[in-house]
Design a protein around this motif. Structure first.
Motif, PDB file in Angstrom:
ATOM      1  N   ALA A   1       0.849  -1.190   0.000  1.00 42.03           N
ATOM      2  CA  ALA A   1       0.000   0.000   0.000  1.00 42.03           C
ATOM      3  C   ALA A   1       0.887   1.243   0.000  1.00 42.03           C
ATOM      4  O   ALA A   1       2.079   1.183   0.330  1.00 42.03           O
ATOM      5  CB  ALA A   1      -0.898  -0.015   1.237  1.00 42.03           C
ATOM      6  N   GLY A   2       0.303   2.367  -0.318  1.00 41.76           N
ATOM      7  CA  GLY A   2       1.054   3.617  -0.353  1.00 41.76           C
ATOM      8  C   GLY A   2       1.680   3.967   0.989  1.00 41.76           C
ATOM      9  O   GLY A   2       2.761   4.547   1.049  1.00 41.76           O
ATOM     10  N   ASP A   3       1.011   3.612   2.063  1.00 42.82           N
ATOM     11  CA  ASP A   3       1.552   3.890   3.399  1.00 42.82           C
ATOM     12  C   ASP A   3       2.173   2.630   4.017  1.00 42.82           C
ATOM     13  O   ASP A   3       2.074   2.385   5.202  1.00 42.82           O
ATOM     14  CB  ASP A   3       0.463   4.455   4.313  1.00 42.82           C
ATOM     15  CG  ASP A   3      -0.681   3.486   4.536  1.00 42.82           C
ATOM     16  OD1 ASP A   3      -0.761   2.465   3.808  1.00 42.82           O
ATOM     17  OD2 ASP A   3      -1.511   3.730   5.436  1.00 42.82           O
ATOM     18  N   TRP A   4       2.856   1.832   3.197  1.00 46.69           N
ATOM     19  CA  TRP A   4       3.450   0.565   3.634  1.00 46.69           C
ATOM     20  C   TRP A   4       4.363   0.729   4.833  1.00 46.69           C
ATOM     21  O   TRP A   4       4.505  -0.184   5.637  1.00 46.69           O
ATOM     22  CB  TRP A   4       4.201  -0.094   2.487  1.00 46.69           C
ATOM     23  CG  TRP A   4       5.408   0.690   2.050  1.00 46.69           C
ATOM     24  CD1 TRP A   4       5.457   1.643   1.084  1.00 46.69           C
ATOM     25  CD2 TRP A   4       6.720   0.609   2.598  1.00 46.69           C
ATOM     26  NE1 TRP A   4       6.717   2.165   0.983  1.00 46.69           N
ATOM     27  CE2 TRP A   4       7.518   1.547   1.904  1.00 46.69           C
ATOM     28  CE3 TRP A   4       7.313  -0.164   3.601  1.00 46.69           C
ATOM     29  CZ2 TRP A   4       8.874   1.730   2.188  1.00 46.69           C
ATOM     30  CZ3 TRP A   4       8.658   0.012   3.874  1.00 46.69           C
ATOM     31  CH2 TRP A   4       9.423   0.960   3.179  1.00 46.69           C
ATOM     32  N   ILE A   5       4.966   1.864   4.980  1.00 49.07           N
ATOM     33  CA  ILE A   5       5.935   2.071   6.061  1.00 49.07           C
ATOM     34  C   ILE A   5       5.261   1.940   7.432  1.00 49.07           C
ATOM     35  O   ILE A   5       5.861   1.451   8.384  1.00 49.07           O
ATOM     36  CB  ILE A   5       6.657   3.433   5.907  1.00 49.07           C
ATOM     37  CG1 ILE A   5       7.878   3.502   6.815  1.00 49.07           C
ATOM     38  CG2 ILE A   5       5.743   4.589   6.177  1.00 49.07           C
ATOM     39  CD1 ILE A   5       9.046   2.712   6.338  1.00 49.07           C
ATOM     40  N   VAL A   6       3.993   2.308   7.516  1.00 44.72           N
ATOM     41  CA  VAL A   6       3.259   2.183   8.782  1.00 44.72           C
ATOM     42  C   VAL A   6       3.064   0.706   9.115  1.00 44.72           C
ATOM     43  O   VAL A   6       3.300   0.278  10.253  1.00 44.72           O
ATOM     44  CB  VAL A   6       1.913   2.932   8.708  1.00 44.72           C
ATOM     45  CG1 VAL A   6       1.081   2.692   9.959  1.00 44.72           C
ATOM     46  CG2 VAL A   6       2.147   4.423   8.484  1.00 44.72           C
ATOM     47  N   ASP A   7       2.643  -0.083   8.123  1.00 44.87           N
ATOM     48  CA  ASP A   7       2.470  -1.521   8.349  1.00 44.87           C
ATOM     49  C   ASP A   7       3.799  -2.184   8.691  1.00 44.87           C
ATOM     50  O   ASP A   7       3.859  -3.072   9.533  1.00 44.87           O
ATOM     51  CB  ASP A   7       1.856  -2.187   7.117  1.00 44.87           C
ATOM     52  CG  ASP A   7       0.420  -1.761   6.878  1.00 44.87           C
ATOM     53  OD1 ASP A   7      -0.245  -1.331   7.836  1.00 44.87           O
ATOM     54  OD2 ASP A   7      -0.029  -1.865   5.720  1.00 44.87           O
ATOM     55  N   TYR A   8       4.853  -1.748   8.008  1.00 43.63           N
ATOM     56  CA  TYR A   8       6.188  -2.296   8.274  1.00 43.63           C
ATOM     57  C   TYR A   8       6.604  -2.001   9.716  1.00 43.63           C
ATOM     58  O   TYR A   8       7.076  -2.888  10.427  1.00 43.63           O
ATOM     59  CB  TYR A   8       7.199  -1.707   7.293  1.00 43.63           C
ATOM     60  CG  TYR A   8       8.610  -2.124   7.572  1.00 43.63           C
ATOM     61  CD1 TYR A   8       9.059  -3.386   7.182  1.00 43.63           C
ATOM     62  CD2 TYR A   8       9.500  -1.287   8.233  1.00 43.63           C
ATOM     63  CE1 TYR A   8      10.362  -3.794   7.447  1.00 43.63           C
ATOM     64  CE2 TYR A   8      10.802  -1.685   8.495  1.00 43.63           C
ATOM     65  CZ  TYR A   8      11.222  -2.931   8.095  1.00 43.63           C
ATOM     66  OH  TYR A   8      12.505  -3.321   8.364  1.00 43.63           O
ATOM     67  N   ALA A   9       6.418  -0.769  10.153  1.00 37.09           N
ATOM     68  CA  ALA A   9       6.785  -0.401  11.521  1.00 37.09           C
ATOM     69  C   ALA A   9       5.965  -1.180  12.542  1.00 37.09           C
ATOM     70  O   ALA A   9       6.494  -1.639  13.565  1.00 37.09           O
ATOM     71  CB  ALA A   9       6.612   1.105  11.727  1.00 37.09           C
ATOM     72  N   ALA A  10       4.676  -1.354  12.268  1.00 34.59           N
ATOM     73  CA  ALA A  10       3.822  -2.116  13.187  1.00 34.59           C
ATOM     74  C   ALA A  10       4.274  -3.576  13.259  1.00 34.59           C
ATOM     75  O   ALA A  10       4.324  -4.175  14.335  1.00 34.59           O
ATOM     76  CB  ALA A  10       2.363  -2.020  12.756  1.00 34.59           C
TER      77      ALA A  10
END
Length: 190
Positions: free
Chosen positions: A99-108
């Motif tokens: 997703a465009g905000d993949w970095i949030v999922d990665y951090a979680a």
């Protein structure tokens, strides 16, 4: 260890007879196949011979088992293993565009992974070996091959980094377990 699918009798008894396999590209330190089994598609990974192959295998198995504690998965599930052949059978995950905000999922996911560590896990993972001078030379060679400009100071900075990492005490598992023990009540509501 050859290039033929390493799926022995114990794996067949546990997971079923392979119905087909496709060799996938991988690093020179492993061989990987996508394998069709009666119940599912899996990934079979074999760590190849080398001076540290047994240690790499032990580290990967231990890390996958520790990561499996996360309530929401952060790595493919380890379905079976064959230590004699250094084989891992992993859950197959279909590729998905992030997703465009993949970095949030990665951090979680990274936070969930770190939260799986417990104080009694210290020493479960073999001690991590950091980069060494050969890695510095390889990096500098790659930069040159890619025609990426490297200032004269970079080599010295990398040498200093390798020296600092070499002096670091303990291991990552020990540090994470210590952090989790101190912070778990505050950050995870325990």
């Amino acid at each position: 260890m050859g290039t033929q699918l390493p799926f022995g009798d114990e794996l067949r008894a546990e997971l079923g007879e392979p119905e087909g396999s496709l060799r996938l590209s991988s690093s020179p330190r492993s061989r990987v196949w996508r394998v069709e089994l009666p119940a599912s598609t899996v990934v079979v990974k074999q760590l190849v011979d080398g001076p540290d192959a047994d240690e790499r295998y032990a580290r990967e198995v231990a890390a996958l088992r520790l990561a499996a504690r996360a309530g929401t998965p952060v790595v493919p599930a380890l379905l079976a293993s064959d230590p004699g052949e250094r084989v891992l059978v992993l859950e197959h995950l279909e590729h998905q565009r992030p997703a465009g905000d993949w970095i949030v999922d990665y951090a979680a996911a990274l936070a969930r992974l770190h939260a799986t560590a417990r104080p009694d896990d210290v020493g479960v993972l073999p001690r991590w070996q950091g980069p060494n001078q050969a890695d510095v030379e390889s990096f500098l060679w790659l930069a040159g091959a890619l025609e990426v400009p490297v200032t004269p100071a970079v080599s010295g900075e990398l040498d200093d980094l390798v020296a600092r990492l070499d002096r670091a005490p303990g291991d990552a598992n020990e540090g994470v377990a210590s952090f989790v023990e101190r912070r778990t009540p505050k950050y995870l509501g325990r």
